[in-house]
Motif scaffolding. Structure first.
Motif, PDB file in Angstrom:
ATOM      1  N   TYR A 151       0.944  -1.309   0.071  1.00  0.00           N
ATOM      2  CA  TYR A 151       0.018  -0.053  -0.102  1.00  0.00           C
ATOM      3  C   TYR A 151       1.020   1.119   0.003  1.00  0.00           C
ATOM      4  O   TYR A 151       1.892   1.266   0.811  1.00  0.00           O
ATOM      5  CB  TYR A 151      -0.857  -0.088   1.251  1.00  0.00           C
ATOM      6  N   HIS A 154      -2.273   5.977  -0.914  1.00  0.00           N
ATOM      7  CA  HIS A 154      -3.948   5.661  -0.909  1.00  0.00           C
ATOM      8  C   HIS A 154      -4.161   4.694  -2.135  1.00  0.00           C
ATOM      9  O   HIS A 154      -5.537   4.501  -2.386  1.00  0.00           O
ATOM     10  CB  HIS A 154      -4.667   7.000  -1.298  1.00  0.00           C
ATOM     11  N   TYR A 155      -3.211   3.800  -2.623  1.00  0.00           N
ATOM     12  CA  TYR A 155      -3.468   2.741  -3.466  1.00  0.00           C
ATOM     13  C   TYR A 155      -2.998   1.483  -2.790  1.00  0.00           C
ATOM     14  O   TYR A 155      -1.775   1.183  -2.454  1.00  0.00           O
ATOM     15  CB  TYR A 155      -2.620   2.918  -4.727  1.00  0.00           C
ATOM     16  N   TYR A 168      -7.466   2.178  -6.037  1.00  0.00           N
ATOM     17  CA  TYR A 168      -7.667   3.337  -4.635  1.00  0.00           C
ATOM     18  C   TYR A 168      -8.525   2.826  -3.543  1.00  0.00           C
ATOM     19  O   TYR A 168      -9.683   2.735  -3.857  1.00  0.00           O
ATOM     20  CB  TYR A 168      -8.226   4.696  -5.604  1.00  0.00           C
ATOM     21  N   SER A 170      -8.459   2.058   0.852  1.00  0.00           N
ATOM     22  CA  SER A 170      -7.630   2.242   1.932  1.00  0.00           C
ATOM     23  C   SER A 170      -7.176   0.497   2.288  1.00  0.00           C
ATOM     24  O   SER A 170      -7.853  -0.380   2.115  1.00  0.00           O
ATOM     25  CB  SER A 170      -8.291   2.798   3.232  1.00  0.00           C
ATOM     26  N   PHE A 171      -6.056   0.585   3.376  1.00  0.00           N
ATOM     27  CA  PHE A 171      -5.799  -0.874   3.536  1.00  0.00           C
ATOM     28  C   PHE A 171      -6.780  -1.327   4.548  1.00  0.00           C
ATOM     29  O   PHE A 171      -6.899  -2.676   4.575  1.00  0.00           O
ATOM     30  CB  PHE A 171      -4.447  -0.912   4.217  1.00  0.00           C
ATOM     31  N   ASP A 173     -10.165  -1.078   4.318  1.00  0.00           N
ATOM     32  CA  ASP A 173     -11.052  -1.787   3.723  1.00  0.00           C
ATOM     33  C   ASP A 173     -10.774  -2.948   2.928  1.00  0.00           C
ATOM     34  O   ASP A 173     -11.504  -3.721   2.500  1.00  0.00           O
ATOM     35  CB  ASP A 173     -11.698  -0.460   2.757  1.00  0.00           C
ATOM     36  N   ASN A 190       0.692  -2.573   6.660  1.00  0.00           N
ATOM     37  CA  ASN A 190       0.150  -2.321   5.178  1.00  0.00           C
ATOM     38  C   ASN A 190       0.456  -3.303   4.040  1.00  0.00           C
ATOM     39  O   ASN A 190       0.581  -3.066   3.147  1.00  0.00           O
ATOM     40  CB  ASN A 190       0.012  -1.100   4.799  1.00  0.00           C
TER      41      ASN A 190
END
Length: 242
Positions: A151, A154-155, A168, A170-171, A173, A190
């Motif tokens: 991660y 934001h990707y 795109y 979040s980790f 989610d 992450n």
């Protein structure tokens, strides 16, 4: 794995339920189990896609197992059907409803485990994937193809055997999509590795099948090393059973 047992013999139903629980515990398989004491009761709550695997007795009062299988196949062509019966005389007919396997009672736990190993492998190839959005496209990524993920900015970057899928997301989610499966492990902030793609543990790094070395967080090292060892021994035991 979502499993159903259909059998009007209560002792047989209980025994098979115990076999399933034992196998799933030993092989770290998440499962949901439903039981029905007859074909009619089972079909009343059945719908396509509800189960991955159905153990189906042939000789039952009322609707027999072959009739139940035919009804299943009218709407669901994917669920695995394993017949359990006291006679092998229906073995040929079972192929007409695309039965996956056929267990003749009384069968041993070892025989059952052999069938479950085959089911496990078949299901892994068919249903284990995640869906993530790359740009405007929803991508399906097979779990067995994922080597590791990381991660940045934001990707999420999903590194597979053939490509890197960028999403795109979040980790927080993304991570539950993988960490619900026992072969995936968060080894650093992450970062998630697929233990099936680890070549070796070297100098506190995982060396992956694509040649990349993924670091392990110092504070987590002992716990992660144990989980990796447990994974290796689990794979060896499963191979010996097949």
């Amino acid at each position: 794995m979502k499993i159903a047992i259909v059998d009007d013999n209560k002792p047989d139903l209980k025994l098979l339920g115990g076999f399933i629980a034992g196998y799933c515990r030993e092989n770290r398989v998440d499962y949901e189990l439903a039981a029905a004491a007859g074909g009619g009761a089972f079909l009343h709550g059945f719908c396509a896609g509800r189960y991955d695997l159905v153990f189906l007795d042939i000789f039952m009062q009322g609707m027999d197992g072959m009739e139940v299988a035919q009804k299943i196949r009218e709407t669901d062509g994917d669920v695995l059907i394993v017949f359990t019966t006291t006679s092998s005389s229906y073995a040929v007919k079972s192929y007409r409803v695309r039965a996956f396997d056929y267990l003749v009672k009384p069968f041993s736990y070892e025989q059952f485990c052999q069938t479950m190993c085959l089911c496990d492998k078949a299901l892994a190839k068919k249903r284990h994937y995640i869906e993530i959005k790359e740009g405007r496209v929803i991508r399906k990524v097979l779990l067995e193809d994922i080597i590791y993920t990381d991660y940045a900015n934001h990707y999420i970057y999903v590194h597979t055997k053939t490509e890197v899928v960028k999403s795109y997301l979040s980790f927080a989610d993304f991570s539950p999509m993988l960490l619900s499966f026992p072969q995936f492990l968060c080894c650093y902030r992450n970062c998630i590795v697929n233990l099936d793609h680890v070549l070796m543990l070297k100098d506190r790094d995982f060396e992956m099948t694509d040649g990349v070395r993924v670091p392990i967080k110092k504070e987590w090292y002992q716990e992660i090393r144990q989980k990796y060892a447990d994974h290796i021994f689990g794979e060896m035991e499963r191979e010996e059973r097949v």
